[in-house]
Design a protein around this motif. Structure first.
Motif, PDB file in Angstrom:
ATOM      1  N   VAL A  70     -12.674   3.358  -7.891  1.00 14.83           N
ATOM      2  CA  VAL A  70     -13.417   2.952  -6.728  1.00 14.83           C
ATOM      3  C   VAL A  70     -12.550   1.949  -6.130  1.00 14.83           C
ATOM      4  N   PRO A  71     -12.970   1.654  -4.540  1.00 14.28           N
ATOM      5  CA  PRO A  71     -12.002   0.781  -3.912  1.00 14.28           C
ATOM      6  C   PRO A  71     -12.171  -0.840  -4.497  1.00 14.28           C
ATOM      7  N   LYS A  72     -11.241  -1.632  -4.493  1.00 13.01           N
ATOM      8  CA  LYS A  72     -11.031  -2.800  -5.011  1.00 13.01           C
ATOM      9  C   LYS A  72     -12.339  -3.686  -4.703  1.00 13.01           C
ATOM     10  N   ASN A  73     -12.627  -3.374  -3.476  1.00 15.49           N
ATOM     11  CA  ASN A  73     -13.991  -4.410  -2.938  1.00 15.49           C
ATOM     12  C   ASN A  73     -15.123  -3.503  -2.867  1.00 15.49           C
ATOM     13  N   SER A  74     -15.175  -2.770  -3.735  1.00 14.31           N
ATOM     14  CA  SER A  74     -16.542  -1.643  -3.932  1.00 14.31           C
ATOM     15  C   SER A  74     -17.477  -2.432  -4.423  1.00 14.31           C
ATOM     16  N   SER A  75     -18.736  -2.254  -4.391  1.00  8.79           N
ATOM     17  CA  SER A  75     -19.824  -3.072  -5.084  1.00  8.79           C
ATOM     18  C   SER A  75     -20.305  -2.254  -6.338  1.00  8.79           C
ATOM     19  N   LEU A  76     -19.574  -1.043  -6.452  1.00  7.81           N
ATOM     20  CA  LEU A  76     -20.089  -0.408  -7.854  1.00  7.81           C
ATOM     21  C   LEU A  76     -19.363  -0.839  -9.028  1.00  7.81           C
ATOM     22  N   ARG A  77     -20.114  -1.138 -10.013  1.00  7.78           N
ATOM     23  CA  ARG A  77     -19.575  -1.670 -11.308  1.00  7.78           C
ATOM     24  C   ARG A  77     -19.892  -1.004 -12.366  1.00  7.78           C
ATOM     25  N   LYS A  78     -20.858   0.031 -12.314  1.00  6.38           N
ATOM     26  CA  LYS A  78     -20.627   0.899 -13.722  1.00  6.38           C
ATOM     27  C   LYS A  78     -21.379   2.446 -13.258  1.00  6.38           C
ATOM     28  N   PRO A  79     -20.989   3.218 -13.977  1.00  4.46           N
ATOM     29  CA  PRO A  79     -21.084   4.865 -13.529  1.00  4.46           C
ATOM     30  C   PRO A  79     -22.254   5.262 -13.254  1.00  4.46           C
ATOM     31  N   LEU A 108       0.760  -1.157   0.001  1.00  4.04           N
ATOM     32  CA  LEU A 108       0.150  -0.078  -0.051  1.00  4.04           C
ATOM     33  C   LEU A 108       1.104   1.118   0.105  1.00  4.04           C
ATOM     34  N   VAL A 109       0.407   2.150  -0.804  1.00  2.00           N
ATOM     35  CA  VAL A 109       1.402   3.468  -0.828  1.00  2.00           C
ATOM     36  C   VAL A 109       0.492   4.457   0.198  1.00  2.00           C
ATOM     37  N   PRO A 110       1.456   4.802   1.115  1.00  2.00           N
ATOM     38  CA  PRO A 110       1.110   5.664   2.298  1.00  2.00           C
ATOM     39  C   PRO A 110       0.568   7.131   1.259  1.00  2.00           C
ATOM     40  N   ALA A 111      -0.290   7.753   2.330  1.00  2.00           N
ATOM     41  CA  ALA A 111      -0.511   9.259   1.703  1.00  2.00           C
ATOM     42  C   ALA A 111       0.746  10.032   1.489  1.00  2.00           C
ATOM     43  N   TYR A 118       9.431   3.346  -9.778  1.00  2.00           N
ATOM     44  CA  TYR A 118       9.426   3.130 -10.943  1.00  2.00           C
ATOM     45  C   TYR A 118       8.411   2.434 -11.832  1.00  2.00           C
ATOM     46  N   GLU A 119       7.970   1.412 -11.198  1.00  2.00           N
ATOM     47  CA  GLU A 119       6.591   0.806 -11.780  1.00  2.00           C
ATOM     48  C   GLU A 119       5.470   1.622 -11.875  1.00  2.00           C
ATOM     49  N   VAL A 120       5.376   2.280 -10.982  1.00  2.00           N
ATOM     50  CA  VAL A 120       4.277   3.390 -11.205  1.00  2.00           C
ATOM     51  C   VAL A 120       4.313   4.321 -12.357  1.00  2.00           C
ATOM     52  N   ALA A 121       5.701   4.779 -12.320  1.00  2.00           N
ATOM     53  CA  ALA A 121       6.186   5.867 -13.469  1.00  2.00           C
ATOM     54  C   ALA A 121       5.800   5.085 -14.887  1.00  2.00           C
ATOM     55  N   LEU A 122       6.361   3.823 -15.120  1.00  2.00           N
ATOM     56  CA  LEU A 122       6.341   3.058 -16.198  1.00  2.00           C
ATOM     57  C   LEU A 122       4.882   2.922 -16.668  1.00  2.00           C
ATOM     58  N   ALA A 123       4.008   2.415 -15.717  1.00  2.00           N
ATOM     59  CA  ALA A 123       2.668   2.369 -15.895  1.00  2.00           C
ATOM     60  C   ALA A 123       1.982   3.470 -16.623  1.00  2.00           C
ATOM     61  N   SER A 124       2.428   4.689 -15.853  1.00  2.00           N
ATOM     62  CA  SER A 124       1.746   5.858 -16.262  1.00  2.00           C
ATOM     63  C   SER A 124       2.228   6.388 -17.684  1.00  2.00           C
ATOM     64  N   TYR A 142      -1.477   9.424 -10.428  1.00  2.00           N
ATOM     65  CA  TYR A 142      -2.214   8.972  -9.330  1.00  2.00           C
ATOM     66  C   TYR A 142      -2.944   7.656  -9.658  1.00  2.00           C
ATOM     67  N   THR A 143      -3.673   7.705 -10.888  1.00  2.00           N
ATOM     68  CA  THR A 143      -4.323   6.329 -11.325  1.00  2.00           C
ATOM     69  C   THR A 143      -3.418   5.183 -11.311  1.00  2.00           C
ATOM     70  N   SER A 144      -2.151   5.365 -11.889  1.00  2.00           N
ATOM     71  CA  SER A 144      -1.352   4.241 -11.944  1.00  2.00           C
ATOM     72  C   SER A 144      -0.837   3.944 -10.435  1.00  2.00           C
ATOM     73  N   GLN A 145      -0.599   4.901  -9.461  1.00  2.00           N
ATOM     74  CA  GLN A 145      -0.245   4.482  -8.175  1.00  2.00           C
ATOM     75  C   GLN A 145      -1.309   3.772  -7.615  1.00  2.00           C
ATOM     76  N   VAL A 146      -2.630   4.112  -7.326  1.00  2.00           N
ATOM     77  CA  VAL A 146      -3.429   3.390  -6.945  1.00  2.00           C
ATOM     78  C   VAL A 146      -3.742   2.060  -7.524  1.00  2.00           C
ATOM     79  N   LEU A 147      -3.523   1.740  -8.831  1.00  2.00           N
ATOM     80  CA  LEU A 147      -3.645   0.476  -9.404  1.00  2.00           C
ATOM     81  C   LEU A 147      -2.607  -0.347  -9.266  1.00  2.00           C
ATOM     82  N   ASN A 148      -1.467   0.337  -9.299  1.00  2.00           N
ATOM     83  CA  ASN A 148      -0.080  -0.539  -8.787  1.00  2.00           C
ATOM     84  C   ASN A 148      -0.073  -1.034  -7.424  1.00  2.00           C
TER      85      ASN A 148
END
Length: 342
Positions: free
Chosen positions: A125-134, A5-8, A271-277, A196-202
């Protein structure tokens, strides 16, 4: 592979990246330097891991017959304030700060554009969120930086889903605070941009509910001071500078791994986050003309924020562009590059 997990705290430097966000962050010129030689100085506004870093990595700061004096800013709005004040001749920002600068009547001119994918502009959305579509966001709380590109992407994505901004509970938070709210379960979703998107996904902290591809314009700009453009010698330096930036972007596409290493070192990103982005967003950008479709697209953003009363009145975005540096560039609607692993 186990991901941590990536700290704030690790995201605190990231508003220095890529001019996507709004806010009132100020300039930080402590890291400013000078390149080149000659009697003419081009004052360039930059952001951490931005134009200076990519030009240096691509070898495009060699053989300058003018000086480039760098000033580093934390985001697009204060950079454009400096352009308006003639403290900076030119600088790079995302698709939304010029709209707000135009709304404030600032003396700025969009002189160059790049078109990239908007896959990094995402509603997470959080990984365990029940939301599946906008469509399921109705009544839910969503964090977003007010006046940012993500703000417009949220509005546009909701519209695609048949919803209005008033149908959700918007929490206006800058990214570091939004991350804390997102990971702490204080909001149901987070509208944000790469990296940020890549960081959360990674970090496996969330997943994408919707992204901006095909919803927002994916444009980024170089914006100059009209007073600098009236100076013949400075205008020539601006032309050369833009050509170097375009070559550097081509270099990024050809060398995503090398750029990711430089970007990670310059910004503190893993590096992994930068490369993904880079692969999702940065390497996709292609230099395009500042043309009528571009103006119309930015006008739509301006009108949207005017309707929300975030901009005080009608903006004529066409009055804030200068097309002299278009050359033989393709139209702004040109399809962005898609990075494919070899």
């Amino acid at each position: 592979m186990r991901r941590h997990l990536v700290p704030a705290a690790l995201l605190l430097p990231l508003p220095l990246l890529l001019a996507a966000c709004g806010g009132n962050s100020a300039a930080d010129t402590a890291g400013a330097g000078t390149d080149g030689k000659g009697s003419l100085t081009l004052n360039v506004g930059d952001q951490k891991g931005g134009s200076e870093a990519v030009l240096r990595a691509a070898g495009e700061l060699k053989n300058l017959d003018y000086k480039i004096k760098w000033s580093t800013f934390t985001s697009g709005p204060p950079l454009l304030e400096a352009v308006n004040a003639k403290a900076v001749d030119i600088g790079g920002v995302g698709n939304t700060p010029p709209v707000f600068a135009a709304g404030a009547g600032s003396k700025v001119s969009v002189v160059a554009a790049w078109h990239g994918t908007s896959k990094g502009e995402a509603i997470l959305v959080p990984k365990n969120s029940s939301l599946r579509k906008p469509e399921e966001l109705k009544g839910r709380s969503i964090a977003v930086a007010q006046g940012s590109s993500a703000h417009f992407q949220l509005i546009a994505s909701l519209k695609e889903a048949g919803l209005k901004l008033s149908d959700v509970k918007v929490k206006y938070l800058q990214p570091a605070d939004a991350l804390a709210a997102f990971t702490g379960g204080k909001v149901d979703a987070w509208a944000v941009w790469d990296p940020y998107t890549s960081q959360v996904l990674n970090a496996e902290q969330g997943r994408i509910l919707a992204d901006g591809d095909g919803v927002v314009n994916g444009l980024s700009f170089q914006v100059a001071a009209p007073s600098a453009l009236k100076d013949t010698k400075k205008a020539a330096a601006v032309k050369d500078y833009l050509e170097r930036l375009r070559r550097a972007q081509d270099w990024v596409y050809r060398h995503p791994d090398a750029w990711a290493k430089v970007w990670a070192k310059d910004t503190g990103l893993p590096y992994e986050v930068a490369l993904a982005s880079v692969k999702r967003t940065n390497a996709s950008r292609i230099a395009v003309a500042v043309d009528k479709p571009l103006i119309a697209s930015e006008q739509q953003i301006a009108d949207t924020f005017t309707e929300l009363k975030l901009i005080p009145g009608k903006v004529d975005f066409a009055a804030f562009v200068d097309t002299r540096f278009n050359g033989g560039l393709p139209p702004s609607t040109t399809t962005p590059r898609v990075y494919k692993d070899s």
